[in-house]
Design a protein around this motif. Structure first.
Motif, PDB file in Angstrom:
ATOM      1  N   ALA A 100       0.821  -1.214   0.000  1.00 56.90           N
ATOM      2  CA  ALA A 100       0.000   0.000   0.000  1.00 56.90           C
ATOM      3  C   ALA A 100       0.856   1.265   0.000  1.00 56.90           C
ATOM      4  N   TYR A 101       1.815   1.352   0.899  1.00 60.44           N
ATOM      5  CA  TYR A 101       2.513   2.614   1.105  1.00 60.44           C
ATOM      6  C   TYR A 101       3.834   2.744   0.363  1.00 60.44           C
ATOM      7  N   HIS A 140      -6.367  -1.180  -2.012  1.00 55.79           N
ATOM      8  CA  HIS A 140      -6.821  -2.348  -1.234  1.00 55.79           C
ATOM      9  C   HIS A 140      -7.244  -3.475  -2.165  1.00 55.79           C
ATOM     10  N   ARG A 141      -7.949  -3.126  -3.233  1.00 58.58           N
ATOM     11  CA  ARG A 141      -8.415  -4.122  -4.197  1.00 58.58           C
ATOM     12  C   ARG A 141      -7.221  -4.816  -4.879  1.00 58.58           C
ATOM     13  N   GLU A 142      -6.221  -4.038  -5.268  1.00 60.33           N
ATOM     14  CA  GLU A 142      -5.032  -4.631  -5.905  1.00 60.33           C
ATOM     15  C   GLU A 142      -4.291  -5.551  -4.935  1.00 60.33           C
ATOM     16  N   ILE A 143      -4.155  -5.106  -3.700  1.00 60.55           N
ATOM     17  CA  ILE A 143      -3.480  -5.927  -2.689  1.00 60.55           C
ATOM     18  C   ILE A 143      -4.273  -7.201  -2.449  1.00 60.55           C
ATOM     19  N   PRO A 181      -9.852 -11.107   0.758  1.00 56.50           N
ATOM     20  CA  PRO A 181     -10.884 -10.094   0.529  1.00 56.50           C
ATOM     21  C   PRO A 181     -10.372  -8.681   0.831  1.00 56.50           C
ATOM     22  N   SER A 182     -10.912  -7.686   0.139  1.00 51.00           N
ATOM     23  CA  SER A 182     -10.498  -6.284   0.333  1.00 51.00           C
ATOM     24  C   SER A 182     -10.694  -5.825   1.777  1.00 51.00           C
ATOM     25  N   GLY A 183     -11.795  -6.228   2.389  1.00 48.63           N
ATOM     26  CA  GLY A 183     -12.047  -5.841   3.777  1.00 48.63           C
ATOM     27  C   GLY A 183     -10.991  -6.384   4.729  1.00 48.63           C
ATOM     28  N   THR A 184     -10.554  -7.590   4.469  1.00 47.50           N
ATOM     29  CA  THR A 184      -9.492  -8.188   5.287  1.00 47.50           C
ATOM     30  C   THR A 184      -8.200  -7.401   5.129  1.00 47.50           C
ATOM     31  N   VAL A 185      -7.878  -7.048   3.884  1.00 48.53           N
ATOM     32  CA  VAL A 185      -6.668  -6.273   3.604  1.00 48.53           C
ATOM     33  C   VAL A 185      -6.734  -4.928   4.317  1.00 48.53           C
ATOM     34  N   LYS A 186      -7.891  -4.266   4.251  1.00 45.34           N
ATOM     35  CA  LYS A 186      -8.051  -2.970   4.919  1.00 45.34           C
ATOM     36  C   LYS A 186      -7.804  -3.120   6.424  1.00 45.34           C
TER      37      LYS A 186
END
Length: 185
Positions: free
Chosen positions: A147-148, A154-157, A164-169
């Motif tokens: 990310a940084y 988030h979607r790419e990660i 899932p995107s929520g998990t990544v967030k």
């Protein structure tokens, strides 16, 4: 190699299956087909050919060891091997942060818009950040780095890590909180 061509994917799946059975000829062919793409992934991350080539060898050792774990129904073979390459590159960047980049990292708090938390400019602060990152679970460390340091969404990660995107967030939020506490920002 056209990685989206069904015949290429079928051949890679077949080669991984035979590699899982310890067939060295299949592994050699797998290396021949996949090495250029994996080297490209590694070079994009580490930007040093010698290091990328060394990591490529590590990737294929892991591919050899984990070929029985590959499941075609869970994704394309090159995506699976690409994840191994990205993970190796990210781990290498944190093991040798001075080799990867002389620029200090910039952290942002995902919960506070785009306000910078801190710009770490002193060598000691960069070293402290590296030490703090090493203490994070692998998924959190990889998420925050992607990310940084690489500007991935988030979607790419989520696509890279297969989560899932929520998990990544959540991983990124927890990682940033840990890093803030650890480096005293």
């Amino acid at each position: 190699m056209d990685r989206h061509h069904p015949d290429v994917n079928e051949e890679l799946i077949d080669l991984l299956t035979h590699t899982a059975l310890d067939e060295r000829k299949a592994f050699a062919r797998l290396y021949q087909l996949a090495a250029p793409q994996l080297l490209g992934i590694l070079l994009r991350h580490v930007r040093q050919r010698a290091l990328a080539e060394e990591l490529l060898q590590d990737c294929f050792i892991e591919i050899w060891d984990h070929a029985p774990d590959y499941r075609p129904e869970r994704g394309m073979p090159l995506a699976w091997m690409g994840r191994i390459a990205r993970n190796k590159a990210i781990d290498a960047l944190w093991q040798s942060p001075n080799e990867a980049s002389s620029a200090p990292p910039v952290l942002f708090d995902p919960g506070a818009g785009d306000e910078p938390l801190a710009v770490l400019s002193e060598r000691s602060e960069t070293s402290a950040l590296s030490d703090c990152l090493r203490h994070l679970p692998a998924a959190q460390r990889q998420s925050v780095v992607l990310a940084y340091f690489y500007g991935q969404s988030h979607r790419e990660i989520a696509g890279i890590l297969g989560s899932p995107s929520g998990t990544v967030k959540g991983w990124i939020t927890r990682a940033v909180a840990h890093l803030r506490e650890c480096v005293g920002v």
